[in-house]
Design a protein around this motif. Structure first.
Motif, PDB file in Angstrom:
ATOM      1  N   ASP A   1     -21.582  39.181 -11.961  1.00 45.47           N
ATOM      2  CA  ASP A   1     -21.200  37.899 -11.369  1.00 45.47           C
ATOM      3  C   ASP A   1     -21.833  36.716 -12.083  1.00 45.47           C
ATOM      4  O   ASP A   1     -21.929  35.619 -11.522  1.00 45.47           O
ATOM      5  CB  ASP A   1     -21.603  37.872  -9.885  1.00 45.47           C
ATOM      6  CG  ASP A   1     -20.769  38.815  -9.048  1.00 45.47           C
ATOM      7  OD1 ASP A   1     -19.605  39.052  -9.423  1.00 45.47           O
ATOM      8  OD2 ASP A   1     -21.291  39.333  -8.037  1.00 45.47           O
ATOM      9  N   ARG A   2     -22.246  36.924 -13.322  1.00 47.85           N
ATOM     10  CA  ARG A   2     -22.873  35.848 -14.087  1.00 47.85           C
ATOM     11  C   ARG A   2     -22.092  35.590 -15.363  1.00 47.85           C
ATOM     12  O   ARG A   2     -21.641  36.526 -16.035  1.00 47.85           O
ATOM     13  CB  ARG A   2     -24.320  36.211 -14.428  1.00 47.85           C
ATOM     14  CG  ARG A   2     -25.021  35.148 -15.253  1.00 47.85           C
ATOM     15  CD  ARG A   2     -26.496  35.411 -15.467  1.00 47.85           C
ATOM     16  NE  ARG A   2     -27.082  34.320 -16.216  1.00 47.85           N
ATOM     17  CZ  ARG A   2     -27.459  33.154 -15.706  1.00 47.85           C
ATOM     18  NH1 ARG A   2     -27.326  32.953 -14.417  1.00 47.85           N
ATOM     19  NH2 ARG A   2     -27.983  32.218 -16.461  1.00 47.85           N
TER      20      ARG A   2
ATOM     21  N   LYS B   1      -9.349  31.807 -14.829  1.00 48.41           N
ATOM     22  CA  LYS B   1      -9.726  32.724 -15.900  1.00 48.41           C
ATOM     23  C   LYS B   1     -11.108  33.327 -15.664  1.00 48.41           C
ATOM     24  O   LYS B   1     -11.432  34.393 -16.189  1.00 48.41           O
ATOM     25  CB  LYS B   1      -9.699  32.006 -17.254  1.00 48.41           C
ATOM     26  CG  LYS B   1      -8.321  31.480 -17.692  1.00 48.41           C
ATOM     27  CD  LYS B   1      -8.413  30.773 -19.029  1.00 48.41           C
ATOM     28  CE  LYS B   1      -7.098  30.098 -19.421  1.00 48.41           C
ATOM     29  NZ  LYS B   1      -6.012  31.067 -19.633  1.00 48.41           N
ATOM     30  N   ALA B   2     -11.912  32.622 -14.873  1.00 45.87           N
ATOM     31  CA  ALA B   2     -13.249  33.121 -14.535  1.00 45.87           C
ATOM     32  C   ALA B   2     -13.274  33.818 -13.185  1.00 45.87           C
ATOM     33  O   ALA B   2     -14.342  34.205 -12.708  1.00 45.87           O
ATOM     34  CB  ALA B   2     -14.252  31.963 -14.541  1.00 45.87           C
ATOM     35  N   GLY B   3     -12.115  33.949 -12.560  1.00 42.55           N
ATOM     36  CA  GLY B   3     -12.052  34.589 -11.253  1.00 42.55           C
ATOM     37  C   GLY B   3     -12.391  33.686 -10.100  1.00 42.55           C
ATOM     38  O   GLY B   3     -12.705  34.160  -9.006  1.00 42.55           O
ATOM     39  N   VAL B   4     -12.322  32.357 -10.315  1.00 46.84           N
ATOM     40  CA  VAL B   4     -12.635  31.382  -9.275  1.00 46.84           C
ATOM     41  C   VAL B   4     -11.360  30.641  -8.889  1.00 46.84           C
ATOM     42  O   VAL B   4     -10.651  30.119  -9.759  1.00 46.84           O
ATOM     43  CB  VAL B   4     -13.694  30.365  -9.746  1.00 46.84           C
ATOM     44  CG1 VAL B   4     -13.950  29.309  -8.673  1.00 46.84           C
ATOM     45  CG2 VAL B   4     -14.985  31.075 -10.115  1.00 46.84           C
ATOM     46  N   ARG B   5     -11.069  30.605  -7.603  1.00 44.71           N
ATOM     47  CA  ARG B   5      -9.899  29.873  -7.129  1.00 44.71           C
ATOM     48  C   ARG B   5     -10.343  28.543  -6.557  1.00 44.71           C
ATOM     49  O   ARG B   5     -11.084  28.503  -5.578  1.00 44.71           O
ATOM     50  CB  ARG B   5      -9.142  30.686  -6.075  1.00 44.71           C
ATOM     51  CG  ARG B   5      -7.838  30.032  -5.645  1.00 44.71           C
ATOM     52  CD  ARG B   5      -7.116  30.880  -4.608  1.00 44.71           C
ATOM     53  NE  ARG B   5      -5.873  30.250  -4.200  1.00 44.71           N
ATOM     54  CZ  ARG B   5      -5.096  30.691  -3.210  1.00 44.71           C
ATOM     55  NH1 ARG B   5      -5.451  31.785  -2.545  1.00 44.71           N
ATOM     56  NH2 ARG B   5      -3.983  30.063  -2.902  1.00 44.71           N
TER      57      ARG B   5
ATOM     58  N   PRO C   1     -19.039  30.258  -7.403  1.00 45.07           N
ATOM     59  CA  PRO C   1     -19.553  31.582  -7.030  1.00 45.07           C
ATOM     60  C   PRO C   1     -20.014  32.421  -8.219  1.00 45.07           C
ATOM     61  O   PRO C   1     -20.735  33.405  -8.030  1.00 45.07           O
ATOM     62  CB  PRO C   1     -18.356  32.240  -6.332  1.00 45.07           C
ATOM     63  CG  PRO C   1     -17.546  31.096  -5.820  1.00 45.07           C
ATOM     64  CD  PRO C   1     -17.696  30.030  -6.853  1.00 45.07           C
ATOM     65  N   VAL C   2     -19.609  32.051  -9.433  1.00 43.44           N
ATOM     66  CA  VAL C   2     -20.063  32.752 -10.631  1.00 43.44           C
ATOM     67  C   VAL C   2     -21.366  32.105 -11.104  1.00 43.44           C
ATOM     68  O   VAL C   2     -21.392  30.908 -11.427  1.00 43.44           O
ATOM     69  CB  VAL C   2     -19.007  32.701 -11.754  1.00 43.44           C
ATOM     70  CG1 VAL C   2     -19.523  33.392 -13.018  1.00 43.44           C
ATOM     71  CG2 VAL C   2     -17.704  33.339 -11.283  1.00 43.44           C
ATOM     72  N   GLU C   3     -22.434  32.855 -11.143  1.00 49.53           N
ATOM     73  CA  GLU C   3     -23.732  32.309 -11.523  1.00 49.53           C
ATOM     74  C   GLU C   3     -23.689  31.730 -12.937  1.00 49.53           C
ATOM     75  O   GLU C   3     -23.183  32.358 -13.864  1.00 49.53           O
ATOM     76  CB  GLU C   3     -24.809  33.393 -11.446  1.00 49.53           C
ATOM     77  CG  GLU C   3     -26.220  32.861 -11.645  1.00 49.53           C
ATOM     78  CD  GLU C   3     -27.275  33.943 -11.529  1.00 49.53           C
ATOM     79  OE1 GLU C   3     -28.458  33.651 -11.806  1.00 49.53           O
ATOM     80  OE2 GLU C   3     -26.917  35.091 -11.167  1.00 49.53           O
ATOM     81  N   GLY C   4     -24.218  30.536 -13.087  1.00 49.48           N
ATOM     82  CA  GLY C   4     -24.246  29.886 -14.384  1.00 49.48           C
ATOM     83  C   GLY C   4     -22.994  29.114 -14.722  1.00 49.48           C
ATOM     84  O   GLY C   4     -22.943  28.433 -15.752  1.00 49.48           O
ATOM     85  N   LEU C   5     -21.972  29.180 -13.861  1.00 52.22           N
ATOM     86  CA  LEU C   5     -20.709  28.477 -14.094  1.00 52.22           C
ATOM     87  C   LEU C   5     -20.602  27.321 -13.116  1.00 52.22           C
ATOM     88  O   LEU C   5     -20.695  27.507 -11.892  1.00 52.22           O
ATOM     89  CB  LEU C   5     -19.535  29.433 -13.925  1.00 52.22           C
ATOM     90  CG  LEU C   5     -18.139  28.856 -14.210  1.00 52.22           C
ATOM     91  CD1 LEU C   5     -18.005  28.448 -15.670  1.00 52.22           C
ATOM     92  CD2 LEU C   5     -17.055  29.861 -13.838  1.00 52.22           C
ATOM     93  N   TYR C   6     -20.392  26.128 -13.644  1.00 51.37           N
ATOM     94  CA  TYR C   6     -20.335  24.908 -12.841  1.00 51.37           C
ATOM     95  C   TYR C   6     -18.975  24.229 -13.035  1.00 51.37           C
ATOM     96  O   TYR C   6     -18.304  24.427 -14.048  1.00 51.37           O
ATOM     97  CB  TYR C   6     -21.466  23.956 -13.242  1.00 51.37           C
ATOM     98  CG  TYR C   6     -22.828  24.564 -13.034  1.00 51.37           C
ATOM     99  CD1 TYR C   6     -23.540  24.363 -11.855  1.00 51.37           C
ATOM    100  CD2 TYR C   6     -23.398  25.381 -14.017  1.00 51.37           C
ATOM    101  CE1 TYR C   6     -24.784  24.937 -11.654  1.00 51.37           C
ATOM    102  CE2 TYR C   6     -24.643  25.978 -13.822  1.00 51.37           C
ATOM    103  CZ  TYR C   6     -25.326  25.747 -12.642  1.00 51.37           C
ATOM    104  OH  TYR C   6     -26.554  26.339 -12.432  1.00 51.37           O
ATOM    105  N   VAL C   7     -18.593  23.428 -12.050  1.00 44.83           N
ATOM    106  CA  VAL C   7     -17.283  22.782 -12.120  1.00 44.83           C
ATOM    107  C   VAL C   7     -17.385  21.313 -11.741  1.00 44.83           C
ATOM    108  O   VAL C   7     -18.157  20.930 -10.860  1.00 44.83           O
ATOM    109  CB  VAL C   7     -16.262  23.501 -11.202  1.00 44.83           C
ATOM    110  CG1 VAL C   7     -16.672  23.405  -9.731  1.00 44.83           C
ATOM    111  CG2 VAL C   7     -14.858  22.939 -11.394  1.00 44.83           C
TER     112      VAL C   7
ATOM    113  N   PHE D   1     -20.343  17.057  -2.319  1.00 45.80           N
ATOM    114  CA  PHE D   1     -19.070  17.378  -2.961  1.00 45.80           C
ATOM    115  C   PHE D   1     -19.023  18.819  -3.474  1.00 45.80           C
ATOM    116  O   PHE D   1     -18.217  19.152  -4.338  1.00 45.80           O
ATOM    117  CB  PHE D   1     -18.817  16.401  -4.112  1.00 45.80           C
ATOM    118  CG  PHE D   1     -18.744  14.965  -3.675  1.00 45.80           C
ATOM    119  CD1 PHE D   1     -17.601  14.465  -3.078  1.00 45.80           C
ATOM    120  CD2 PHE D   1     -19.835  14.120  -3.835  1.00 45.80           C
ATOM    121  CE1 PHE D   1     -17.534  13.145  -2.653  1.00 45.80           C
ATOM    122  CE2 PHE D   1     -19.781  12.793  -3.422  1.00 45.80           C
ATOM    123  CZ  PHE D   1     -18.629  12.314  -2.823  1.00 45.80           C
ATOM    124  N   GLY D   2     -19.871  19.677  -2.944  1.00 42.06           N
ATOM    125  CA  GLY D   2     -19.886  21.072  -3.354  1.00 42.06           C
ATOM    126  C   GLY D   2     -18.681  21.831  -2.822  1.00 42.06           C
ATOM    127  O   GLY D   2     -18.026  21.444  -1.849  1.00 42.06           O
TER     128      GLY D   2
END
Length: 411
Positions: free
Chosen positions: A211-212, A242-246, A349-355, A390-391
């Motif tokens: 999950d990272r 593409k990272a599995g985040v909706r 939810p993916v560790e290290g991935l920010y939006v 705004f999270g």
């Protein structure tokens, strides 16, 4: 291609350019996906505020060729809700110091913004917003029609029109800036601090260890990093998937247009929600006009004819002087809109991935604050106080920040 400097050369290895054209390294301390205004500002503040210089900005096309070059450049902070007013006011304060800080004149002009009121309810809402702004330290006042005419004499304040002007909010510190110059200023500063700006490098997937996130797949090979920020505006949902985040965003076309060049006639920025148009005059002399988003979802950088038709009718109602103005060109951007018309900025939810996404029609004005807050999250792993509301989690907790119509017309 890189852009040649209109001012002075950059100290370093490539003094004839604003920024270089490096090949991607195998790994970086942080990767920013998206070379628009928010992506550039994120990299700039990662370097300036947090000392991270081993950074790559990955842009699938050319630098600032997306929404950064496809907006109407309005800058203001007169939002209704505390959370929105705070982050946009921080942005405006940064705008006020950036020309000197970046040593680049990007034509930031604090000519003020008028938001017109056309009904009694409009007046009530406008007065409410002015008082909320004042409580938050944002400069704002409510004007009578006669006071509106003093600030912008070409506005039609006649009572014998479809939607007469009953007043307006006015933010004197608001204004406009030259969007491509803003991008060049940030890019030059990033390059000078050692940031790699890599164009024509599309992210096609993500490298993950459970999950990272550990890197990205691109059209120029795999690039590794444990910290990745997605700053891709209208394509945010596609990229996140593409990272599995909706992401809870929808993308819509938003179009604008300009006239041919005219002598200075329009001294400020005028926005109207009722007739739905916003108009300013650029430094060169063209009238810059925008309206609302097209209602369909899409990723085309163009809009629909009926929106332009409605927009022109609205502009002529407010500004009869424009009846002989000739349309020069139109363009469209892709805006990603959240259910509460407020952005998403922070961890996924993916560790290290920010939006950084969902700014809708208000992304340009937020540029420096969005970069400031996103950089803080990426560098520290913690939400900045301005970004915390705004999270992504607000869509499960129900703590929404509903800016639908609260801050005026699309902008």
């Amino acid at each position: 291609m890189t852009a040649q400097s209109p001012q002075r050369s950059v100290p370093g290895e490539h003094p004839e350019w604003l920024w270089g054209e490096p090949d991607p390294k195998r790994s970086y301390d942080a990767i920013v996906i998206g070379g628009g205004g928010h992506g550039l500002a994120t990299a700039y503040y990662l370097a300036k505020n947090h000392g991270l210089t081993n950074i790559a900005i990955l842009e699938k096309g050319w630098l600032a060729g997306g929404n950064m070059a496809r907006n109407t450049t309005i800058i203001r902070s007169n939002y209704l809700w505390d959370e929105s007013a705070a982050i946009y006011e921080h942005a405006l304060q940064l705008w006020e110091q950036l020309p000197a800080e970046l040593d680049y004149d990007f034509l930031f002009s604090q000519r003020g913004v008028l938001n017109l009121a056309h009904s009694l309810q409009d007046v009530r809402d406008s007065v409410r917003r002015v008082e909320a702004n004042r409580l938050n330290g944002v400069d704002a006042e409510f004007l009578t029609p006669e006071e509106v005419a003093k600030i912008c004499p070409i506005v039609n304040i006649s009572p014998d029109v479809r939607y007469p002007v009953l007043g307006a909010t006015f933010q004197p510190r608001a204004g406009i800036a030259k969007h491509d110059h803003v991008a060049w200023a940030f890019a030059r500063a990033c390059d000078a601090m050692g940031v790699d700006i890599i164009q024509n490098c599309e992210v096609t997937g993500f490298v993950k260890d459970g999950d990272r996130v550990t890197g990205v797949e691109t059209t120029r090979g795999r690039i590794l990093s444990d910290t990745v920020g997605m700053v891709a505006a209208g394509h945010s949902s596609v990229l996140a998937q593409k990272a599995g985040v909706r992401l809870p965003v929808q993308s819509h076309p938003l179009q604008a247009l300009v006239s041919e060049l005219y002598e200075p006639v329009h001294p400020t920025v005028v926005m109207s929600n009722y007739v739905h148009v916003y108009v300013s005059q650029a430094h060169k002399g063209e009238l810059v006009m925008g309206a609302g988003v097209d209602q369909y979802n899409g990723y085309g950088q163009r809009g629909s004819f009926h929106v332009i038709e409605h927009q022109m009718a609205a502009a002529l109602e407010l500004f009869p002087i424009f009846s002989r103005a000739h349309l020069l060109r139109t363009w469209g951007g892709i805006v990603d809109v959240c259910p509460d018309a407020s952005p998403i900025i922070g961890a996924t939810p993916v560790e290290g991935l920010y939006v950084n996404a969902g700014w809708g029609t208000g992304g340009f004005k937020a540029t420096p604050a969005a970069g400031w807050v996103m950089a803080h999250a990426m560098a520290t792993g913690e939400a900045h106080e301005l970004g915390a509301p705004f999270g992504l989690e607000r869509f499960s907790t129900g703590h929404l920040i509903d800016e639908h119509g609260a801050a005026g017309v699309a902008h």
